[in-house]
Design an enzyme around this catalytic site. Structure first.
Site, PDB file in Angstrom:
ATOM      1  N   LYS A   1       0.805  -1.229   0.000  1.00 37.86           N
ATOM      2  CA  LYS A   1       0.000   0.000   0.000  1.00 37.86           C
ATOM      3  C   LYS A   1       0.838   1.279   0.000  1.00 37.86           C
ATOM      4  O   LYS A   1       0.558   2.196  -0.755  1.00 37.86           O
ATOM      5  CB  LYS A   1      -0.871   0.024   1.261  1.00 37.86           C
ATOM      6  CG  LYS A   1      -2.302  -0.249   0.961  1.00 37.86           C
ATOM      7  CD  LYS A   1      -3.176  -0.125   2.200  1.00 37.86           C
ATOM      8  CE  LYS A   1      -2.563  -0.688   3.397  1.00 37.86           C
ATOM      9  NZ  LYS A   1      -2.503  -0.120   4.639  1.00 37.86           N
TER      10      LYS A   1
ATOM     11  N   ARG B   1      -9.490   1.802   9.229  1.00 41.22           N
ATOM     12  CA  ARG B   1      -9.054   0.426   9.389  1.00 41.22           C
ATOM     13  C   ARG B   1     -10.206  -0.478   9.793  1.00 41.22           C
ATOM     14  O   ARG B   1     -10.098  -1.692   9.705  1.00 41.22           O
ATOM     15  CB  ARG B   1      -7.973   0.351  10.476  1.00 41.22           C
ATOM     16  CG  ARG B   1      -6.595   0.087   9.930  1.00 41.22           C
ATOM     17  CD  ARG B   1      -5.704  -0.515  10.995  1.00 41.22           C
ATOM     18  NE  ARG B   1      -6.223  -1.817  11.453  1.00 41.22           N
ATOM     19  CZ  ARG B   1      -5.728  -2.491  12.470  1.00 41.22           C
ATOM     20  NH1 ARG B   1      -4.726  -2.003  13.151  1.00 41.22           N
ATOM     21  NH2 ARG B   1      -6.237  -3.658  12.823  1.00 41.22           N
TER      22      ARG B   1
ATOM     23  N   ARG C   1      11.657 -12.500   5.709  1.00 41.82           N
ATOM     24  CA  ARG C   1      12.705 -11.739   6.364  1.00 41.82           C
ATOM     25  C   ARG C   1      13.631 -12.615   7.221  1.00 41.82           C
ATOM     26  O   ARG C   1      13.169 -13.395   8.042  1.00 41.82           O
ATOM     27  CB  ARG C   1      12.087 -10.654   7.250  1.00 41.82           C
ATOM     28  CG  ARG C   1      13.089  -9.619   7.684  1.00 41.82           C
ATOM     29  CD  ARG C   1      12.376  -8.391   8.107  1.00 41.82           C
ATOM     30  NE  ARG C   1      11.775  -8.620   9.402  1.00 41.82           N
ATOM     31  CZ  ARG C   1      11.861  -7.746  10.419  1.00 41.82           C
ATOM     32  NH1 ARG C   1      12.506  -6.615  10.239  1.00 41.82           N
ATOM     33  NH2 ARG C   1      11.290  -7.991  11.555  1.00 41.82           N
TER      34      ARG C   1
ATOM     35  N   ARG D   1      13.483 -14.517  12.921  1.00 39.59           N
ATOM     36  CA  ARG D   1      12.896 -14.219  14.226  1.00 39.59           C
ATOM     37  C   ARG D   1      11.554 -14.928  14.356  1.00 39.59           C
ATOM     38  O   ARG D   1      10.842 -15.122  13.361  1.00 39.59           O
ATOM     39  CB  ARG D   1      12.681 -12.704  14.356  1.00 39.59           C
ATOM     40  CG  ARG D   1      13.988 -11.937  14.430  1.00 39.59           C
ATOM     41  CD  ARG D   1      13.773 -10.545  14.923  1.00 39.59           C
ATOM     42  NE  ARG D   1      12.386 -10.101  14.686  1.00 39.59           N
ATOM     43  CZ  ARG D   1      11.968  -8.874  14.870  1.00 39.59           C
ATOM     44  NH1 ARG D   1      12.811  -7.949  15.267  1.00 39.59           N
ATOM     45  NH2 ARG D   1      10.724  -8.536  14.656  1.00 39.59           N
TER      46      ARG D   1
ATOM     47  N   ARG E   1      -0.892 -12.793  12.576  1.00 37.29           N
ATOM     48  CA  ARG E   1      -0.912 -11.334  12.467  1.00 37.29           C
ATOM     49  C   ARG E   1      -1.879 -10.915  11.357  1.00 37.29           C
ATOM     50  O   ARG E   1      -2.647  -9.973  11.508  1.00 37.29           O
ATOM     51  CB  ARG E   1       0.506 -10.848  12.151  1.00 37.29           C
ATOM     52  CG  ARG E   1       0.817  -9.482  12.671  1.00 37.29           C
ATOM     53  CD  ARG E   1       2.316  -9.327  12.919  1.00 37.29           C
ATOM     54  NE  ARG E   1       3.085  -9.208  11.702  1.00 37.29           N
ATOM     55  CZ  ARG E   1       4.303  -9.753  11.553  1.00 37.29           C
ATOM     56  NH1 ARG E   1       4.861 -10.444  12.505  1.00 37.29           N
ATOM     57  NH2 ARG E   1       4.951  -9.593  10.416  1.00 37.29           N
TER      58      ARG E   1
END
Ligand code: ZN
Length: 216
Positions: free
Chosen positions: A13, A88, A126, A159, A170
C-alpha cells in the site's frame, strides 16, 4: 477525487500510495504519519492518542477521525486526497462517511487484493544475521550464499515473529477488521478491486487506470 487505499500488510500500500499521489497530483497521508505529526507538534489530539497508546489501548475512533479531518481541511487540494491505512475498521469508515457527507463523500475505496497465502510468503521472507543483524529477504534481497551473511559471514536466522505461523496470526487480526470494511465500501458501490499479485509496476499501472474514470 477523494480516495482511500485498502490492503493487508504486505500488499504494498505505502509504495502504491506514493505513486498514485504523485501521478494524479493529490496529497496523501497515512495514519502513522498523522500520529507522528501530532506527537511532534504536541497537539491536544496527539496527547490524547498517546495516553491511549501508552496504556496499550486502541486510540478511539473520534480521536483518529479528528486528526484525519483536520489534515483534510489543511491539506486536501481541490483535486482531492488519498488516505493510506485509514479507515481500518467499519466503524471508522462510518465515522469518515459522516464527516465527509457535506462534501459529497468518498469517491472510491481501492483494495489492493493479495491472497493470504501470498502475504504469508512475502512477510515471512525476512531473515537476519545472527552476528551483525543485517536484514535480508529470501525473495527480494537474498544473500549471495544461502544462510550466510554477505558482510560478516555470520549465520542467518528468522525471528519468531517472522515465521509463517506467527505471520498468519498477524494477518488474521487484520482480516477480521478489513473484511467488514471492504463489505462496507462494496455495499456503498465505492469499491474498486485491483489484483495485487503482480509486479509493483503493474499493480501501480492498474491502480492509475482504475482511478482515471473517477478523476475525470
Ligand atoms: Zn553479518
Amino acid at each position: 477525487m477523494k480516495v482511500i487505499l485498502l490492503g493487508l500488510p504486505g500488499a504494498g500500500k505505502g509504495t502504491q500510495a506514493e505513486r498514485v499521489s504523485g501521478e494524479l497530483g493529490i496529497p496523501r497521508v497515512s495514519s502513522g504519519d498523522l500520529f507522528r505529526d501530532h506527537q511532534k507538534r504536541g497537539t491536544e489530539l496527539g496527547r490524547l492518542a498517546r495516553s491511549y497508546m501508552e496504556r496499550g489501548a486502541l486510540v478511539p475512533d473520534d480521536v483518529t477521525i479528528g486528526m484525519v479531518m483536520e489534515w483534510i481541511a489543511d491539506n486536501a487540494s481541490p483535486g482531492g486526497f488519498l488516505l493510506d491505512g485509514f479507515p481500518r475498521t467499519r466503524s471508522q469508515a462510518e465515522a469518515l462517511d459522516e464527516a465527509l457527507a457535506g462534501e459529497g463523500g468518498l469517491d472510491a475505496a481501492v483494495l489492493i487484493d493479495v491472497s493470504r497465502a501470498e502475504l504469508v510468503r512475502r512477510l515471512s521472507g525476512r531473515i537476519l544475521c545472527s552476528r551483525c543483524q543485517t536484514p535480508y529477504n529470501r525473495r527480494e534481497a537474498p544473500p549471495g550464499e544461502p544462510g550466510k551473511c554477505d558482510r560478516c559471514g555470520g549465520e542467518l536466522y528468522q525471528r519468531a515473529d517472522d515465521k509463517p505461523e506467527a505471520v498468519e496470526k498477524r494477518i488474521e487480526v487484520y482480516v477480521q477488521d478489513t473484511e467488514p470494511l471492504v463489505a462496507h465500501y462494496r455495499e456503498g458501490g465505492k469499491l474498486i478491486r485491483v489484483d495485487g499479485e503482480r509486479s509493483v509496476a503493474e499493480v501501480g499501472d492498474a491502480l492509475i487506470r482504475a482511478l482515471q474514470p473517477v478523476a475525470t
